[in-house]
Design a protein around this motif. Structure first.
Motif, PDB file in Angstrom:
ATOM      1  N   GLY A 236      26.829  44.641 -24.933  1.00  6.30           N
ATOM      2  CA  GLY A 236      25.557  45.279 -24.694  1.00  6.30           C
ATOM      3  C   GLY A 236      24.360  44.515 -25.203  1.00  6.30           C
ATOM      4  N   LEU A 237      24.511  43.823 -26.341  1.00  4.51           N
ATOM      5  CA  LEU A 237      23.341  43.219 -26.987  1.00  4.51           C
ATOM      6  C   LEU A 237      23.241  41.720 -26.737  1.00  4.51           C
ATOM      7  CD1 LEU A 237      21.100  44.218 -28.763  1.00  4.51           C
ATOM      8  CD2 LEU A 237      22.425  43.589 -30.733  1.00  4.51           C
ATOM      9  N   THR A 238      24.401  41.035 -26.704  1.00  2.57           N
ATOM     10  CA  THR A 238      24.352  39.582 -26.587  1.00  2.57           C
ATOM     11  C   THR A 238      23.875  39.131 -25.217  1.00  2.57           C
ATOM     12  OG1 THR A 238      26.304  39.710 -27.954  1.00  2.57           O
ATOM     13  CG2 THR A 238      25.653  37.562 -27.234  1.00  2.57           C
ATOM     14  N   GLY A 239      24.258  39.897 -24.176  1.00  2.37           N
ATOM     15  CA  GLY A 239      23.861  39.524 -22.823  1.00  2.37           C
ATOM     16  C   GLY A 239      22.345  39.512 -22.641  1.00  2.37           C
ATOM     17  N   PRO A 240      21.644  40.606 -22.962  1.00  2.00           N
ATOM     18  CA  PRO A 240      20.192  40.567 -22.882  1.00  2.00           C
ATOM     19  C   PRO A 240      19.554  39.513 -23.762  1.00  2.00           C
ATOM     20  CG  PRO A 240      20.903  42.814 -22.874  1.00  2.00           C
ATOM     21  CD  PRO A 240      22.111  41.990 -23.079  1.00  2.00           C
ATOM     22  N   LEU A 241      20.138  39.262 -24.939  1.00  2.00           N
ATOM     23  CA  LEU A 241      19.596  38.196 -25.806  1.00  2.00           C
ATOM     24  C   LEU A 241      19.638  36.854 -25.099  1.00  2.00           C
ATOM     25  CD1 LEU A 241      21.023  38.783 -29.377  1.00  2.00           C
ATOM     26  CD2 LEU A 241      18.682  38.639 -28.703  1.00  2.00           C
ATOM     27  N   PHE A 242      20.806  36.542 -24.497  1.00  2.00           N
ATOM     28  CA  PHE A 242      20.945  35.261 -23.809  1.00  2.00           C
ATOM     29  C   PHE A 242      20.009  35.188 -22.605  1.00  2.00           C
ATOM     30  CE2 PHE A 242      24.988  34.411 -25.984  1.00  2.00           C
ATOM     31  CZ  PHE A 242      24.802  33.075 -26.211  1.00  2.00           C
ATOM     32  N   LEU A 243      19.872  36.310 -21.882  1.00  2.00           N
ATOM     33  CA  LEU A 243      19.011  36.293 -20.700  1.00  2.00           C
ATOM     34  C   LEU A 243      17.555  36.044 -21.097  1.00  2.00           C
ATOM     35  CD1 LEU A 243      20.472  39.154 -18.537  1.00  2.00           C
ATOM     36  CD2 LEU A 243      20.520  36.750 -18.077  1.00  2.00           C
ATOM     37  N   SER A 244      17.114  36.704 -22.186  1.00  2.00           N
ATOM     38  CA  SER A 244      15.735  36.492 -22.630  1.00  2.00           C
ATOM     39  C   SER A 244      15.510  35.049 -23.060  1.00  2.00           C
ATOM     40  CB  SER A 244      15.414  37.431 -23.786  1.00  2.00           C
ATOM     41  OG  SER A 244      15.599  38.753 -23.396  1.00  2.00           O
ATOM     42  N   ALA A 245      16.482  34.513 -23.819  1.00  2.00           N
ATOM     43  CA  ALA A 245      16.334  33.135 -24.291  1.00  2.00           C
ATOM     44  C   ALA A 245      16.320  32.161 -23.124  1.00  2.00           C
ATOM     45  CB  ALA A 245      17.467  32.792 -25.247  1.00  2.00           C
ATOM     46  N   LEU A 246      17.143  32.442 -22.114  1.00  9.05           N
ATOM     47  CA  LEU A 246      17.207  31.565 -20.939  1.00  9.05           C
ATOM     48  C   LEU A 246      15.873  31.538 -20.216  1.00  9.05           C
ATOM     49  CD1 LEU A 246      19.188  29.918 -19.304  1.00  9.05           C
ATOM     50  CD2 LEU A 246      19.642  31.922 -17.951  1.00  9.05           C
ATOM     51  N   ARG A 247      15.257  32.710 -20.101  1.00 11.17           N
ATOM     52  CA  ARG A 247      13.981  32.757 -19.413  1.00 11.17           C
ATOM     53  C   ARG A 247      12.911  32.001 -20.190  1.00 11.17           C
ATOM     54  NH1 ARG A 247       9.647  37.415 -19.359  1.00 11.17           N
ATOM     55  NH2 ARG A 247       8.553  36.882 -17.479  1.00 11.17           N
ATOM     56  N   ARG A 248      12.952  32.195 -21.514  1.00 13.76           N
ATOM     57  CA  ARG A 248      11.936  31.528 -22.324  1.00 13.76           C
ATOM     58  C   ARG A 248      12.073  30.016 -22.244  1.00 13.76           C
ATOM     59  NH1 ARG A 248      10.931  33.328 -28.518  1.00 13.76           N
ATOM     60  NH2 ARG A 248       9.704  31.522 -29.099  1.00 13.76           N
ATOM     61  N   MET A 249      13.339  29.539 -22.232  1.00 12.19           N
ATOM     62  CA  MET A 249      13.551  28.093 -22.150  1.00 12.19           C
ATOM     63  C   MET A 249      13.146  27.548 -20.796  1.00 12.19           C
ATOM     64  SD  MET A 249      17.089  27.414 -23.966  1.00 12.19           S
ATOM     65  CE  MET A 249      17.044  26.634 -25.534  1.00 12.19           C
ATOM     66  N   ASN A 250      13.480  28.268 -19.710  1.00  6.28           N
ATOM     67  CA  ASN A 250      13.138  27.791 -18.373  1.00  6.28           C
ATOM     68  C   ASN A 250      11.632  27.704 -18.201  1.00  6.28           C
ATOM     69  OD1 ASN A 250      15.574  27.347 -17.334  1.00  6.28           O
ATOM     70  ND2 ASN A 250      15.831  29.391 -16.478  1.00  6.28           N
ATOM     71  N   ARG A 251      10.944  28.661 -18.810  1.00  4.52           N
ATOM     72  CA  ARG A 251       9.514  28.688 -18.641  1.00  4.52           C
ATOM     73  C   ARG A 251       8.865  27.506 -19.326  1.00  4.52           C
ATOM     74  NH1 ARG A 251       6.852  33.846 -20.856  1.00  4.52           N
ATOM     75  NH2 ARG A 251       6.255  34.800 -18.907  1.00  4.52           N
ATOM     76  N   THR A 252       9.350  27.160 -20.508  1.00  6.93           N
ATOM     77  CA  THR A 252       8.713  26.044 -21.209  1.00  6.93           C
ATOM     78  C   THR A 252       9.128  24.709 -20.630  1.00  6.93           C
ATOM     79  OG1 THR A 252      10.453  26.265 -22.805  1.00  6.93           O
ATOM     80  CG2 THR A 252       8.327  27.164 -23.376  1.00  6.93           C
ATOM     81  N   ARG A 253      10.306  24.676 -19.957  1.00 10.09           N
ATOM     82  CA  ARG A 253      10.759  23.384 -19.466  1.00 10.09           C
ATOM     83  C   ARG A 253       9.877  22.893 -18.331  1.00 10.09           C
ATOM     84  NH1 ARG A 253      16.270  23.665 -17.215  1.00 10.09           N
ATOM     85  NH2 ARG A 253      16.876  24.207 -19.317  1.00 10.09           N
ATOM     86  N   LYS A 254       9.308  23.847 -17.551  1.00 12.60           N
ATOM     87  CA  LYS A 254       8.506  23.421 -16.414  1.00 12.60           C
ATOM     88  C   LYS A 254       7.076  23.087 -16.798  1.00 12.60           C
ATOM     89  CE  LYS A 254      11.309  25.842 -13.150  1.00 12.60           C
ATOM     90  NZ  LYS A 254      11.549  27.178 -12.597  1.00 12.60           N
ATOM     91  N   GLY A 255       6.815  22.933 -18.081  1.00  5.82           N
ATOM     92  CA  GLY A 255       5.487  22.504 -18.482  1.00  5.82           C
ATOM     93  C   GLY A 255       4.488  23.625 -18.592  1.00  5.82           C
TER      94      GLY A 255
END
Lengths: 111, 107, 94, 106
Positions: D66-85
């Protein structure tokens, strides 16, 4: 007996696969996933040693308590690691690339 | 509950029948998820497995349980799954419409 | 302890295993998340059947927790990963 | 009778878990790996139930699935956003910039 053996072997395989991935991949999120899979393998071995089938009596509660604590700790460690990975990428990666590019251009023009 | 042995047995068999009725919904939900061509049709298959399949299984187990507390807990589980699955399926379908994903047509 | 319910749970387990194909080759991200949701519902059904099959009524509580937290991952996905990824395109609704 | 059925259940569960773990550790796409990890946590809860550890299964269902999945999804979004400049929208620096731009426009 065979259940203990099956789950212990699964835990061993999971640990080995996680360790392999931790070594050969470079993306930080994948490394965190690999560490999670490794910890799951260790928990699986610990609970499998405590298992007894129904007529042989009650199961040993001490490994269960340890695994319960371990799961909670692993979730919080995962959250901290994710935050650190995001922070590292945000603060260092882009600026570092830019700085490297800017440092390389005058060197080449000097030649 | 003043139930004789015969009525208990009839209830047990009815419960087994309901569980057997619920299993094909789950299997067809999985098959539909794999075989259907489009995101909306896959959503359709998924909701059938969620609502009807789990409803049949919960109904069968409640008939077999023979105690009101267990029946109430089973119904609570079913209602929770119903609310959760309908909310998330609605969100997915609305996001897909907002992203202009075209529904599949036989062409 | 009833072997019939255990057999029913055993029938439901390959449904999870075959649903993995959709995660592996789903064209959009939403397909993968939908499969994860089907896994959650199948897991709830397996837990309900096993609680009669193994004669352990505690498993109903685990199924309750599963049902409570099943929607959390999907809603996070829709609000954060899918919906948010198009919102930052300078307010363009597409 | 019931123990042989449960052993068959074990074998299918273990094969699915190993396949899932292999796929999640070797895919190119990180988002696919995160979704596979959520499913993996669910199967782990079934494995704890099978080993007669319902307390561990409860913790795994609440935290692991229940908790780890949303954590990973949030982190993934944050990383993708910063990677594109692109900077984070909610960082203070960016908010000040937006504020200044709005003032200049208005």
């Amino acid at each position: 007996m065979i259940t203990t053996l099956l789950y212990s072997m699964t835990g061993l395989l999971l640990f080995a696969m996680g360790l392999f991935t931790l070594f050969i991949h470079s993306h930080p999120l994948r490394k965190i996933l690999a560490v999670n899979v490794m910890s799951t393998g260790v928990f699986l071995i610990m609970v499998a040693t405590a298992y007894k089938p129904m007529p042989l009596g009650n199961i040993d509660p001490v490994p269960h308590a340890m695994v319960l604590t371990g799961i909670v700790v692993s979730v919080s460690v995962t959250a901290l690691a994710l935050l650190l990975a995001c922070r590292v990428q945000e603060t260092s990666n882009l600026d570092l690339l830019e700085r490297k590019k800017q440092a390389r251009i005058p060197e080449e023009s000097r030649r | 509950m003043a139930a004789t042995k015969e009525t208990m047995e009839i209830l047990y068999n009815c419960g087994t029948l309901f569980i057997i009725l619920g299993l094909p919904f789950f299997l067809s939900g999985t098959v539909g998820l794999i075989r259907f061509p489009d995101i909306y049709t896959r959503l359709h298959a998924l909701t059938k497995a969620d609502n009807v399949g789990l409803g049949c299984i919960v109904c069968g187990l409640a008939l077999q349980s023979g105690s009101w507390a267990v029946t109430a807990k089973l119904l609570l589980i079913w209602l929770l799954v119903l609310v959760a699955s309908s909310a998330s399926c609605h969100l997915i379908a609305r996001s897909a419409m907002q992203k202009n994903i075209e529904p599949w047509t036989r062409s | 302890m009833s072997w019939m319910h255990t057999i029913f749970a055993l029938i439901l387990l390959p449904a999870i295993a075959t649903g993995m194909f959709r995660i592996l080759r789903g064209p959009t991200a939403a397909d993968r998340m939908m499969t994860a949701q089907l896994f959650g519902t199948c897991g709830v059904a397996i837990l309900l059947l096993l609680s009669t099959g193994m004669g352990n009524p505690v498993l109903l509580d685990i199924a309750l927790v599963f049902a409570l937290l099943a929607a959390l991952a999907t809603i996070t996905f829709v609000r954060r990963t899918w919906h948010g990824s198009n919102k930052r395109n300078h307010g363009n609704p597409l | 009778m019931i123990y042989s059925i449960l052993t068959l259940f074990d074998i299918i569960l273990i094969l699915t878990m190993l396949w899932l773990a292999w796929c999640l550790l070797n895919t190119e796409d990180i988002f696919k790996a995160v979704v596979l990890f959520i499913s993996f946590g669910l199967l782990m809860a079934l494995a704890w139930v099978r080993m007669r550890a319902p307390d561990v299964a409860l913790a795994e269902a609440a935290l692991g699935a229940g908790l780890t999945g949303p954590l990973f999804l949030s982190a993934l979004r944050r990383m993708n956003r910063t990677r594109k400049g692109e900077r984070r929208l909610d960082s203070d620096e960016n908010r000040e910039k937006e504020h200044k731009a709005n003032q200049e426009q208005g």
